[in-house]
Design a protein around this motif. Structure first.
Motif, PDB file in Angstrom:
ATOM      1  N   GLY A 368       6.308  48.007 -14.255  1.00 51.43           N
ATOM      2  CA  GLY A 368       5.177  48.250 -13.366  1.00 51.43           C
ATOM      3  C   GLY A 368       3.963  47.389 -13.631  1.00 51.43           C
ATOM      4  N   SER A 369       3.928  46.698 -14.762  1.00 49.63           N
ATOM      5  CA  SER A 369       2.799  45.818 -15.056  1.00 49.63           C
ATOM      6  C   SER A 369       2.835  44.584 -14.164  1.00 49.63           C
ATOM      7  N   THR A 370       1.706  44.002 -13.910  1.00 51.20           N
ATOM      8  CA  THR A 370       1.605  42.810 -13.057  1.00 51.20           C
ATOM      9  C   THR A 370       1.097  41.629 -13.872  1.00 51.20           C
ATOM     10  N   PHE A 371       1.348  40.435 -13.355  1.00 48.82           N
ATOM     11  CA  PHE A 371       0.896  39.230 -14.031  1.00 48.82           C
ATOM     12  C   PHE A 371       0.719  38.128 -12.996  1.00 48.82           C
ATOM     13  N   PRO A 372      -0.176  37.166 -13.257  1.00 44.55           N
ATOM     14  CA  PRO A 372      -0.381  36.067 -12.317  1.00 44.55           C
ATOM     15  C   PRO A 372       0.755  35.062 -12.406  1.00 44.55           C
ATOM     16  N   CYS A 373       1.136  34.504 -11.281  1.00 43.62           N
ATOM     17  CA  CYS A 373       2.207  33.505 -11.281  1.00 43.62           C
ATOM     18  C   CYS A 373       1.996  32.534 -10.125  1.00 43.62           C
ATOM     19  N   VAL A 374       2.682  31.409 -10.209  1.00 44.19           N
ATOM     20  CA  VAL A 374       2.725  30.444  -9.112  1.00 44.19           C
ATOM     21  C   VAL A 374       4.083  30.582  -8.443  1.00 44.19           C
ATOM     22  N   LEU A 375       4.101  30.798  -7.132  1.00 41.69           N
ATOM     23  CA  LEU A 375       5.340  30.979  -6.383  1.00 41.69           C
ATOM     24  C   LEU A 375       5.559  29.794  -5.456  1.00 41.69           C
ATOM     25  N   GLY A 376       6.741  29.183  -5.566  1.00 38.79           N
ATOM     26  CA  GLY A 376       7.132  28.112  -4.644  1.00 38.79           C
ATOM     27  C   GLY A 376       8.388  28.534  -3.904  1.00 38.79           C
ATOM     28  N   LEU A 377       8.490  28.214  -2.624  1.00 38.16           N
ATOM     29  CA  LEU A 377       9.630  28.638  -1.808  1.00 38.16           C
ATOM     30  C   LEU A 377      10.182  27.435  -1.054  1.00 38.16           C
ATOM     31  N   SER A 378      11.496  27.219  -1.166  1.00 42.27           N
ATOM     32  CA  SER A 378      12.155  26.106  -0.478  1.00 42.27           C
ATOM     33  C   SER A 378      13.393  26.617   0.238  1.00 42.27           C
ATOM     34  N   GLU A 379      13.740  25.951   1.355  1.00 41.42           N
ATOM     35  CA  GLU A 379      14.942  26.323   2.096  1.00 41.42           C
ATOM     36  C   GLU A 379      16.112  25.481   1.610  1.00 41.42           C
ATOM     37  N   ILE A 380      17.282  26.110   1.448  1.00 38.90           N
ATOM     38  CA  ILE A 380      18.478  25.418   0.984  1.00 38.90           C
ATOM     39  C   ILE A 380      19.328  25.031   2.181  1.00 38.90           C
ATOM     40  N   ASP A 381      19.788  23.775   2.214  1.00 38.08           N
ATOM     41  CA  ASP A 381      20.726  23.345   3.253  1.00 38.08           C
ATOM     42  C   ASP A 381      22.088  23.941   2.944  1.00 38.08           C
ATOM     43  N   ASN A 382      22.596  24.741   3.859  1.00 37.81           N
ATOM     44  CA  ASN A 382      23.871  25.429   3.642  1.00 37.81           C
ATOM     45  C   ASN A 382      24.842  25.056   4.740  1.00 37.81           C
ATOM     46  N   CYS A 383      25.985  24.503   4.351  1.00 37.38           N
ATOM     47  CA  CYS A 383      26.965  24.033   5.333  1.00 37.38           C
ATOM     48  C   CYS A 383      27.563  25.192   6.124  1.00 37.38           C
ATOM     49  N   ASP A 384      27.463  26.429   5.620  1.00 34.82           N
ATOM     50  CA  ASP A 384      28.009  27.580   6.333  1.00 34.82           C
ATOM     51  C   ASP A 384      27.092  28.058   7.447  1.00 34.82           C
ATOM     52  N   GLY A 385      25.920  27.467   7.560  1.00 34.02           N
ATOM     53  CA  GLY A 385      24.984  27.882   8.601  1.00 34.02           C
ATOM     54  C   GLY A 385      24.174  29.105   8.232  1.00 34.02           C
ATOM     55  N   VAL A 386      24.351  29.615   7.017  1.00 38.96           N
ATOM     56  CA  VAL A 386      23.605  30.786   6.560  1.00 38.96           C
ATOM     57  C   VAL A 386      22.317  30.300   5.906  1.00 38.96           C
ATOM     58  N   LYS A 387      21.186  30.839   6.350  1.00 43.20           N
ATOM     59  CA  LYS A 387      19.901  30.424   5.797  1.00 43.20           C
ATOM     60  C   LYS A 387      19.702  31.052   4.427  1.00 43.20           C
ATOM     61  N   LEU A 388      19.475  30.200   3.435  1.00 38.07           N
ATOM     62  CA  LEU A 388      19.184  30.651   2.081  1.00 38.07           C
ATOM     63  C   LEU A 388      17.893  30.008   1.612  1.00 38.07           C
ATOM     64  N   PHE A 389      17.189  30.693   0.744  1.00 35.81           N
ATOM     65  CA  PHE A 389      15.925  30.201   0.224  1.00 35.81           C
ATOM     66  C   PHE A 389      15.926  30.354  -1.294  1.00 35.81           C
ATOM     67  N   VAL A 390      15.319  29.386  -1.974  1.00 36.65           N
ATOM     68  CA  VAL A 390      15.189  29.487  -3.423  1.00 36.65           C
ATOM     69  C   VAL A 390      13.707  29.597  -3.757  1.00 36.65           C
ATOM     70  N   GLY A 391      13.394  30.588  -4.580  1.00 37.89           N
ATOM     71  CA  GLY A 391      12.020  30.824  -4.992  1.00 37.89           C
ATOM     72  C   GLY A 391      11.837  30.465  -6.465  1.00 37.89           C
ATOM     73  N   PHE A 392      10.791  29.672  -6.753  1.00 40.74           N
ATOM     74  CA  PHE A 392      10.454  29.294  -8.112  1.00 40.74           C
ATOM     75  C   PHE A 392       9.231  30.106  -8.522  1.00 40.74           C
TER      76      PHE A 392
END
Length: 623
Positions: A368-392
């Motif tokens: 339940g504790s919180t902390f500051p972070c940097v969030l990056g989000l990118s879309e993954i190219d998927n040959c199956d046509g399913v949209k996936l995203f990777v979060g850093f």
């Protein structure tokens, strides 16, 4: 004449969707896989006719009705097998469904005895079907599997077996092979003649063969069907001794025949694909685990598909607790709903508000504790046509602490530099012990506002402070410009020295003189601006000589200087005239011809007696 009842058991035991159709097109029997494929919602299909249900596309792309297909040249008489694609409407009792299913189909036409009431041969059709993803809206061309060999059995079951997509054996109660199809020869490497009459354990590794014989003995003795009607994964053996994984399904041909039908589906390709997928997954996991940051792979609904080890360490959940849950689980409640809404908007509009960007957010741990972070989000190219995203996700708790500490240190340094000369501040940080230095030739300046007490007695405290701040701020700028040291202000008195300085000591006196001339210019400019409480005048005094300088105290540090030259500089200011800069003979000698002076004569200076005094008038050259 209807087909033999034993055919129902074979159709029901098939891995594939299978059905039997009479010569008039009427459905006779179908297994559960066919009902699922065609979404059949009724058990009574005998009243339905296949000619009204399907359109057939041959492998060469020709479109045929059902009646045309079974009478076409593609349905070769000697092979009784047809390859192609069948497009069938979904079978429902209410006949209202319009959906269609494209299915790869192999059809075995079985010749029956002459019906006495009609005087001609009757036929029925056994269909084995495989669903494919082909569009029925245009010409369909299907590359078939290796075309099945001719059915050399004169029996009905022989033709049916050869129509199967998988290896199929019929054995008796002793495990002796009674019938076998062409696919079995293709899969295992033995010819039909080699297989017929052999024990079924010929296709099993030695460690499995004995247990299979024992199972048959137990079945004959007890009647307990341990494996009949089930499917299980086993290892099979080819003629060359190589083994491969497969699924074995067993069913009784009929209750009284004592025959058992076995369907064998080779899993080699599926296992290879599975291994490749697992290897790819393991490689991806290793790559993700090598990251210094927490990584998440999510789908378009925000559901977590993969996480790395850093995510587990940073947030406290296990991998199993992450997978299948919404990414909002790592966000404080007040922000969680915003993430889902963002993904919905992105999927709907394509507007990349956060995709490809980084932003600072708060993350939540399992406890339940919180902390500051940097969030990056990118879309993954998927040959199956399913949209996936990777979060850093990078935990910046330490970085923020360091930044705060750096900001506090910088603020402390700035405060220290405002109180002390820069060189003295650096020395004090390195060695907090007492700092005391002796300087042979130091120039000291005092500047004082004439009649300050009388003038300010008529002013409000705020106006007094405002006036001094306006003047002394300009003087502070000049101190920095000439690399001098502002020692202190005492009321309306402003004290400056040439030490300590980053410049060479012998030009300190010249820099103080230039400062004094510019100081009077600032006062003149202030008077021209029309100050609220009238004009002011200043007296300035300068002297030079030996001094001792150092830092005193442990709170509110003060860099101060002491010596006879300090007292003389103060007396020069006190005995000076408004708007003038009064200096000693030592000052004149120090600067040489760089400045012009006017002699004032000798003055009786308290504590010093008679001294020659001069007024500094102007600079003769640029300093």
């Amino acid at each position: 004449m209807p087909p033999p009842e034993s055919l129902r058991d074979i159709v029901d035991g098939s891995f594939d969707a299978s059905l039997v159709v009479l010569s008039n097109g009427q459905f006779w029997h179908m297994n559960d896989s066919t009902r699922t494929l065609f979404q059949c919602r009724t058990n009574n299909t005998t009243s339905m006719n296949i000619s009204a249900k399907v359109t057939f596309y041959t492998s060469s792309g020709v479109v045929l009705t059902w009646n045309e297909a079974i009478r076409s040249d593609s349905f070769e008489t000697n092979k009784k097998i047809l390859d192609g694609v069948i497009v069938a409407s979904t079978i429902q009792a209410n006949e209202k469904r319009q959906a269609t299913t494209a299915t790869h189909v192999k059809i075995s036409m079985v010749r029956m005895t002459t019906a006495p009431e009609t005087g001609h041969e009757e036929y029925f059709y056994c269909l084995y079907l495989k669903e494919i993803k082909a569009s029925p809206s245009r010409s369909v061309r299907v590359t078939s599997d290796n075309e099945m060999a001719a059915a050399d059995s004169s029996t009905i079951l022989g033709l049916v077996l050869d129509a199967s997509f998988h290896a199929l054996f019929v054995i008796n109660e002793e495990g002796i092979i009674q019938m076998v199809n062409e696919k079995s020869s293709e899969v295992f490497g033995w010819s039909k003649l080699e297989l017929l009459g052999s024990n079924i354990n010929i296709i099993m590794p030695s460690d499995v063969a004995s247990s299979h014989d024992q199972y048959l003995k137990n079945y004959l003795k007890t009647g307990v069907k341990k494996m009949i009607g089930t499917q299980r994964e086993v290892t099979a053996q080819r003629k060359d001794g190589s083994t491969f994984p497969c699924v074995l399904g067993l069913s009784e041909v009929s209750k009284d025949s004592g025959l058992i039908c076995g369907f064998i589906r080779d899993l080699s390709s599926e296992k290879q694909i599975q291994r490749e997928v697992e290897e790819q997954h393991n490689l991806m996991t290793k790559i993700m685990d090598a990251s210094f940051h927490a990584l998440f792979v999510i789908d378009s609904k925000g559901i977590i598909q993969m996480v790395n080890e850093r995510s587990v360490q940073t947030l406290g959940w296990t991998r199993e607790q992450f997978i299948g849950h919404n990414i909002s689980m790592i966000m404080p409640d007040e922000h969680a709903h915003q993430h889902d809404e963002y993904l919905k908007r992105y999927i709907a509009t394509g507007f990349k508000r956060m995709i490809g960007k980084e932003r600072e957010v708060l993350a939540k741990r399992k406890d339940g504790s919180t902390f500051p972070c940097v969030l990056g989000l990118s879309e993954i190219d998927n040959c199956d046509g399913v949209k996936l995203f990777v979060g850093f996700l990078e935990d910046i708790t330490v970085r923020k602490s360091l930044l705060i500490a750096e900001a506090e240190r910088e603020a402390s340094d700035n405060l220290l530099h405002n109180i002390l000369p820069e060189h003295i501040a650096k020395r004090l940080k390195q060695d907090p012990s007492h700092i005391a230095d002796h300087y042979e030739n130091t120039t000291i300046l005092f500047a004082d506002i004439v009649g300050f007490t009388d003038k300010t007695s008529l002013m409000s405290p705020r106006d007094v402070v405002t006036m001094l701040n306006n003047l002394f701020s300009k003087f502070d700028y000049l101190v920095g410009h000439y690399d001098l040291n502002k020692v202190k202000t005492i009321g309306d008195c402003y004290m400056v020295t040439s030490i300590p300085s980053s410049e060479i000591d012998n030009d300190g006196c010249s820099r103080v003189c230039m400062f004094a001339l510019d100081l009077l210019k600032c006062v003149k400019a202030y008077n021209v601006s029309g100050p609220l409480h009238g004009h002011i005048d200043m007296r300035v005094g300068i002297a030079c000589g030996q001094v001792v300088a150092g830092v005193v105290g442990t709170k509110r540090f003060l860099f101060d200087i002491w010596g006879d030259a300090v007292n003389v500089a103060a007396r020069m200011e006190q005995h000076g005239l408004p708007g003038h800069i009064q200096v000693t003979k030592e000052v004149v000698d120090n600067v040489g011809n760089a400045f012009s002076f006017e002699s004032r004569g000798t003055l009786n200076i308290k504590g010093k007696g008679m001294l020659e005094c001069y007024f500094l008038k102007a600079a003769n050259e640029k300093i």
